[in-house]
Design a protein around this motif. Structure first.
Motif, PDB file in Angstrom:
ATOM      1  N   ASP A  24       9.894  93.888  42.436  1.00 59.38           N
ATOM      2  CA  ASP A  24       9.026  93.576  41.312  1.00 59.38           C
ATOM      3  C   ASP A  24       7.697  94.332  41.435  1.00 59.38           C
ATOM      4  OD1 ASP A  24       8.375  91.697  39.004  1.00 59.38           O
ATOM      5  OD2 ASP A  24       6.756  91.229  40.416  1.00 59.38           O
ATOM      6  N   THR A  25       7.151  94.810  40.319  1.00 64.11           N
ATOM      7  CA  THR A  25       5.905  95.570  40.323  1.00 64.11           C
ATOM      8  C   THR A  25       4.757  94.776  40.935  1.00 64.11           C
ATOM      9  OG1 THR A  25       6.626  96.734  38.340  1.00 64.11           O
ATOM     10  CG2 THR A  25       4.286  96.837  38.865  1.00 64.11           C
ATOM     11  N   ALA A  26       4.637  93.489  40.600  1.00 60.01           N
ATOM     12  CA  ALA A  26       3.560  92.656  41.152  1.00 60.01           C
ATOM     13  C   ALA A  26       3.717  92.515  42.667  1.00 60.01           C
ATOM     14  CB  ALA A  26       3.549  91.286  40.490  1.00 60.01           C
ATOM     15  N   THR A  27       4.953  92.435  43.136  1.00 63.50           N
ATOM     16  CA  THR A  27       5.205  92.314  44.569  1.00 63.50           C
ATOM     17  C   THR A  27       4.784  93.586  45.289  1.00 63.50           C
ATOM     18  OG1 THR A  27       7.069  90.854  44.160  1.00 63.50           O
ATOM     19  CG2 THR A  27       6.974  91.904  46.322  1.00 63.50           C
ATOM     20  N   VAL A  28       5.154  94.719  44.748  1.00 67.94           N
ATOM     21  CA  VAL A  28       4.786  95.996  45.359  1.00 67.94           C
ATOM     22  C   VAL A  28       3.266  96.127  45.404  1.00 67.94           C
ATOM     23  CG1 VAL A  28       4.901  98.505  45.106  1.00 67.94           C
ATOM     24  CG2 VAL A  28       6.949  97.113  44.725  1.00 67.94           C
ATOM     25  N   LYS A  29       2.595  95.737  44.328  1.00 71.59           N
ATOM     26  CA  LYS A  29       1.126  95.790  44.286  1.00 71.59           C
ATOM     27  C   LYS A  29       0.526  94.851  45.342  1.00 71.59           C
ATOM     28  CE  LYS A  29      -2.803  95.325  41.192  1.00 71.59           C
ATOM     29  NZ  LYS A  29      -3.249  95.055  39.824  1.00 71.59           N
ATOM     30  N   ALA A  30       1.073  93.646  45.454  1.00 73.24           N
ATOM     31  CA  ALA A  30       0.579  92.686  46.441  1.00 73.24           C
ATOM     32  C   ALA A  30       0.767  93.223  47.856  1.00 73.24           C
ATOM     33  CB  ALA A  30       1.291  91.349  46.275  1.00 73.24           C
ATOM     34  N   LEU A  31       1.916  93.847  48.117  1.00 77.80           N
ATOM     35  CA  LEU A  31       2.160  94.426  49.439  1.00 77.80           C
ATOM     36  C   LEU A  31       1.158  95.536  49.747  1.00 77.80           C
ATOM     37  CD1 LEU A  31       6.057  94.579  49.456  1.00 77.80           C
ATOM     38  CD2 LEU A  31       4.600  93.117  50.854  1.00 77.80           C
ATOM     39  N   ASP A  32       0.822  96.336  48.732  1.00 80.70           N
ATOM     40  CA  ASP A  32      -0.174  97.388  48.924  1.00 80.70           C
ATOM     41  C   ASP A  32      -1.540  96.797  49.276  1.00 80.70           C
ATOM     42  OD1 ASP A  32       1.712  99.342  48.447  1.00 80.70           O
ATOM     43  OD2 ASP A  32       1.134  99.629  46.345  1.00 80.70           O
ATOM     44  N   VAL A  33      -1.900  95.696  48.619  1.00 77.09           N
ATOM     45  CA  VAL A  33      -3.172  95.025  48.914  1.00 77.09           C
ATOM     46  C   VAL A  33      -3.162  94.501  50.345  1.00 77.09           C
ATOM     47  CG1 VAL A  33      -4.610  93.014  48.367  1.00 77.09           C
ATOM     48  CG2 VAL A  33      -3.705  94.446  46.517  1.00 77.09           C
TER      49      VAL A  33
END
Length: 111
Positions: A24-33
């Protein structure tokens, strides 16, 4: 867990990314954070985190979250509004469990 006396509490939190949202896009973004802030992306599955608690019963996190299971740590707050919620908060789950009866006074052999 065997060495903990009755009435003890065990608390743990860990990064958890459910399989269903791993791409999921939100998951990938959260992992980057998480990588940017903490230098890590290590996470466990819910069953792996639940194993930390052995067979101890989970405590209800708040009056607004009655599930006795792992929940996002942002759900652990007193009654009232949650002042801030970040997307990454959904991936940091935790729980508190107790052993025995937390209100019971241990018996003393000399009393």
């Amino acid at each position: 867990m065997d060495t903990l006396p009755d009435g003890s509490f065990v608390a743990a939190s860990h990064l958890c990314i459910p399989d269903a949202v791993a791409e999921d896009t939100a998951t990938v973004k959260a992992l980057d954070v998480l990588t940017e802030r903490f230098g890590t992306r290590y996470f466990r599955t819910e069953p792996e985190i639940e194993a930390f608690f052995a067979d101890l019963p989970i405590v209800t996190p708040s009056p607004l979250t009655p599930q006795q299971t792992l929940v996002p740590c942002s759900k652990w707050y007193p009654t009232g509004p949650l002042l801030e919620h970040l997307d990454v908060d959904d991936y940091n789950v935790g729980a508190v469990a107790h052993k025995g009866n937390p209100g019971r006074t241990p018996s003393h052999p000399h009393s």
